[in-house]
Write a protein that holds these residues in place. Structure first.
Motif, PDB file in Angstrom:
ATOM      1  N   GLU A 106       0.821  -1.208   0.000  1.00 43.89           N
ATOM      2  CA  GLU A 106       0.000   0.000   0.000  1.00 43.89           C
ATOM      3  C   GLU A 106       0.861   1.267   0.000  1.00 43.89           C
ATOM      4  OE1 GLU A 106      -4.172   0.149   0.300  1.00 43.89           O
ATOM      5  OE2 GLU A 106      -2.786  -0.505  -1.233  1.00 43.89           O
ATOM      6  N   SER A 107       2.029   1.217   0.638  1.00 45.73           N
ATOM      7  CA  SER A 107       2.921   2.387   0.640  1.00 45.73           C
ATOM      8  C   SER A 107       3.460   2.663  -0.760  1.00 45.73           C
ATOM      9  CB  SER A 107       4.078   2.162   1.613  1.00 45.73           C
ATOM     10  OG  SER A 107       3.601   2.023   2.925  1.00 45.73           O
ATOM     11  N   ALA A 108       3.796   1.590  -1.482  1.00 43.30           N
ATOM     12  CA  ALA A 108       4.255   1.761  -2.867  1.00 43.30           C
ATOM     13  C   ALA A 108       3.145   2.361  -3.724  1.00 43.30           C
ATOM     14  CB  ALA A 108       4.714   0.419  -3.443  1.00 43.30           C
ATOM     15  N   ARG A 109       1.897   1.965  -3.450  1.00 46.29           N
ATOM     16  CA  ARG A 109       0.763   2.524  -4.193  1.00 46.29           C
ATOM     17  C   ARG A 109       0.591   4.012  -3.871  1.00 46.29           C
ATOM     18  NH1 ARG A 109      -3.824  -0.229  -5.887  1.00 46.29           N
ATOM     19  NH2 ARG A 109      -3.544  -1.800  -4.294  1.00 46.29           N
ATOM     20  N   VAL A 110       0.754   4.376  -2.588  1.00 48.52           N
ATOM     21  CA  VAL A 110       0.642   5.785  -2.198  1.00 48.52           C
ATOM     22  C   VAL A 110       1.672   6.623  -2.946  1.00 48.52           C
ATOM     23  CG1 VAL A 110       1.012   7.422  -0.296  1.00 48.52           C
ATOM     24  CG2 VAL A 110      -0.389   5.395   0.073  1.00 48.52           C
ATOM     25  N   PHE A 138      -5.449   9.300   5.809  1.00 50.37           N
ATOM     26  CA  PHE A 138      -6.573  10.198   5.512  1.00 50.37           C
ATOM     27  C   PHE A 138      -6.408  10.822   4.122  1.00 50.37           C
ATOM     28  CE2 PHE A 138      -6.998  10.102  10.189  1.00 50.37           C
ATOM     29  CZ  PHE A 138      -8.352   9.794  10.268  1.00 50.37           C
ATOM     30  N   TRP A 139      -5.154  11.190   3.746  1.00 51.72           N
ATOM     31  CA  TRP A 139      -4.927  11.720   2.390  1.00 51.72           C
ATOM     32  C   TRP A 139      -5.246  10.648   1.354  1.00 51.72           C
ATOM     33  CZ3 TRP A 139      -1.885   9.936  -1.588  1.00 51.72           C
ATOM     34  CH2 TRP A 139      -1.797  10.779  -2.712  1.00 51.72           C
ATOM     35  N   TYR A 140      -4.791   9.436   1.602  1.00 53.97           N
ATOM     36  CA  TYR A 140      -5.010   8.326   0.678  1.00 53.97           C
ATOM     37  C   TYR A 140      -6.512   8.084   0.494  1.00 53.97           C
ATOM     38  CZ  TYR A 140      -4.468   3.467  -1.073  1.00 53.97           C
ATOM     39  OH  TYR A 140      -4.513   2.307  -1.807  1.00 53.97           O
ATOM     40  N   ARG A 141      -7.241   8.088   1.590  1.00 50.60           N
ATOM     41  CA  ARG A 141      -8.691   7.888   1.516  1.00 50.60           C
ATOM     42  C   ARG A 141      -9.358   8.987   0.671  1.00 50.60           C
ATOM     43  NH1 ARG A 141     -12.015   9.397   6.705  1.00 50.60           N
ATOM     44  NH2 ARG A 141     -11.403  11.405   5.815  1.00 50.60           N
ATOM     45  N   ASP A 142      -8.983  10.245   0.932  1.00 53.62           N
ATOM     46  CA  ASP A 142      -9.569  11.362   0.186  1.00 53.62           C
ATOM     47  C   ASP A 142      -9.162  11.329  -1.283  1.00 53.62           C
ATOM     48  OD1 ASP A 142     -10.661  12.143   2.573  1.00 53.62           O
ATOM     49  OD2 ASP A 142      -9.161  13.703   2.966  1.00 53.62           O
ATOM     50  N   HIS A 143      -7.918  10.905  -1.554  1.00 59.28           N
ATOM     51  CA  HIS A 143      -7.424  10.827  -2.928  1.00 59.28           C
ATOM     52  C   HIS A 143      -8.191   9.763  -3.714  1.00 59.28           C
ATOM     53  CE1 HIS A 143      -4.313  11.723  -5.936  1.00 59.28           C
ATOM     54  NE2 HIS A 143      -4.412  10.455  -6.271  1.00 59.28           N
ATOM     55  N   GLY A 170      -0.893  -2.854  -6.867  1.00 58.01           N
ATOM     56  CA  GLY A 170      -0.682  -3.478  -5.563  1.00 58.01           C
ATOM     57  C   GLY A 170      -0.076  -4.858  -5.699  1.00 58.01           C
ATOM     58  N   MET A 171      -0.617  -5.665  -6.621  1.00 57.15           N
ATOM     59  CA  MET A 171      -0.108  -7.017  -6.802  1.00 57.15           C
ATOM     60  C   MET A 171       1.340  -6.999  -7.276  1.00 57.15           C
ATOM     61  SD  MET A 171      -1.259 -10.091  -9.327  1.00 57.15           S
ATOM     62  CE  MET A 171      -0.083  -9.519 -10.546  1.00 57.15           C
ATOM     63  N   VAL A 172       1.641  -6.107  -8.240  1.00 62.10           N
ATOM     64  CA  VAL A 172       3.012  -6.005  -8.755  1.00 62.10           C
ATOM     65  C   VAL A 172       3.969  -5.574  -7.651  1.00 62.10           C
ATOM     66  CG1 VAL A 172       4.510  -4.655 -10.278  1.00 62.10           C
ATOM     67  CG2 VAL A 172       2.408  -5.620 -11.161  1.00 62.10           C
ATOM     68  N   SER A 173       3.578  -4.545  -6.890  1.00 62.35           N
ATOM     69  CA  SER A 173       4.433  -4.073  -5.796  1.00 62.35           C
ATOM     70  C   SER A 173       4.647  -5.172  -4.772  1.00 62.35           C
ATOM     71  CB  SER A 173       3.802  -2.843  -5.129  1.00 62.35           C
ATOM     72  OG  SER A 173       3.611  -1.807  -6.063  1.00 62.35           O
TER      73      SER A 173
END
Length: 403
Positions: A130-134, A196-201, A347-350
């Motif tokens: 999830e961090s890589a996705r962010v 919270f930023w991720y959720r809003d994004h 996500g899967m690739v990361s």
């Protein structure tokens, strides 16, 4: 009185496509803290080996247990979050790591050490996909740069680990590992803000009528072939990196008769160089093409790796700096290249590539620990010096550089 401001489609598009540096630096710092906690594990190996009379094989098994849990769950976490994004999942990951720190500080036998490192490994496996996705979402299209900023945080954390262990834990006792709880608590605060930023994004992206995704014209067969080559490169890179990171302190202690504290400072030199190389890899990939960065960063380390087992302490430091800078520039380019091959499965690739990287580190550590017991730690470094040659296979990667 609360008022709601409606965001126009044009403003939404600008927000989604803009490079969000505060988020990139925040997720990079969270990565620093996460990997700082991970770095405690190899840094305390000499202490654990001495306190509990562990063999190199047992040291390898500890690394194997950590890396296996850090790798096994990542593709599954990534696959799940591709379908159902989880903005707050990183918080759970940091809580696992926090439990691992506490358990490791009180562990008094081999099996308790295994449980402790597996808790930290599980935390890492939740954190990374999830961090890589962010970092990808906050990149604004500058994916190589974003991935480098994200990665360099982790590498600096890995570099700081042995230094802080040398200053805090080595002069005192194993219980002083508890001081690293502070890193986990700070990490929880930062990750909560990012969540919270991720959720809003995600809401903003949902409001966009059409998401902009960079596609390529490669056939499915060529994509699979490219992924296979990248995984072979990961094998070469992380098997060799396992040799450098897990056993380097033992190597310089054995060959140059250093103390544990002196060896940790030499490890710090290498890890700082490794962090510096990460800064270069992503932006260079954006500029000249990721294929060439990947090829150079793995295969280019070969002559220096071959020289390493035969030089003095001074030249060992010099070569480790050069190897660290060259070989570390690969991973940001590899990960972004893989994301561009499969743009709908971030996500899967990361998770797959982080997981496979940690898995190769685990396998390498276990195998090399057994080899060190049977032969010697110096012989291990002689054998591993040939691994970067495998990087020549990068010649066959298709070039995805956009005009």
């Amino acid at each position: 009185m609360h008022t709601t401001t409606k965001t126009s489609p044009i403003e939404t598009k600008d927000l989604v496509q803009k490079t969000v540096f505060p988020i990139l630096f925040s997720i990079s710092f969270a990565h620093l803290l996460n990997d700082l906690i991970q770095a405690i594990i190899p840094s305390v190996y000499p202490i654990l080996k001495e306190n509990y009379h562990l063999s190199f094989s047992e040291i390898g098994l500890i690394t194997f247990a950590f890396q296996l849990t850090a790798s096994l769950f990542q593709p599954f976490v990534g696959y799940y979050t591709d379908k159902y994004p989880q903005p707050f999942s990183q918080i759970y990951g940091m809580l696992f790591s926090l439990a691992g720190i506490i358990a490791l500080s009180f562990a008094d036998n081999f099996y308790m050490i295994l449980i402790s490192v597996m808790l930290i490994g599980t935390g890492s496996s939740i954190f990374h996909p999830e961090s890589a996705r962010v970092s990808y979402l906050a990149s604004g299209g500058k994916r190589g740069l974003a991935q480098s900023i994200f990665q360099v945080g982790g590498n600096f954390g890995t570099a700081l680990g042995p230094l802080l262990v040398a200053l805090i834990v080595v002069p005192n006792s194993q219980k002083y590992i508890l001081w690293f709880i502070i890193a986990a608590i700070i990490g929880l605060g930062i990750i909560s803000k990012i969540a919270f930023w991720y959720r809003d994004h995600l809401v903003l992206r949902t409001n966009q009528k059409k998401e902009i995704v960079a596609y390529h014209d490669l056939s499915k067969g060529k994509v699979n072939w490219a992924i296979a080559i990248l995984l072979i490169v990961i094998f070469s890179k992380f098997f060799y990196s396992a040799c450098l990171s897990t056993y380097y302190t033992f190597y310089v202690i054995d060959k140059f008769h250093l103390t544990i504290k002196q060896a940790q400072f030499h490890m710090f030199i290498y890890l700082i160089a490794y962090a510096a190389g990460t800064i270069l890899g992503g932006p260079l990939g954006d500029k000249i093409g990721r294929k060439y960065v990947i090829w150079f960063s793995v295969f280019g380390a070969t002559p220096f790796a071959l020289l390493l087992p035969y030089v003095s302490l001074f030249w060992t430091d010099v070569l480790m700096v050069v190897i660290g800078i060259i070989i570390s520039s690969a991973f940001p380019a590899i990960l972004v290249y893989a994301q561009e091959l499969l743009p709908k499965k971030l996500g899967m690739v990361s998770g797959l590539f982080y997981g496979f990287a940690f898995g190769m580190g685990a396998l390498g550590s276990a195998f090399l620990g057994k080899l060190a017991d049977v032969t010697s730690i110096q012989y291990v470094y002689q054998v591993c010096s040939f691994l970067p040659i495998i990087g020549a296979i990068c010649y066959f990667l298709p070039n995805l550089k956009k005009k």
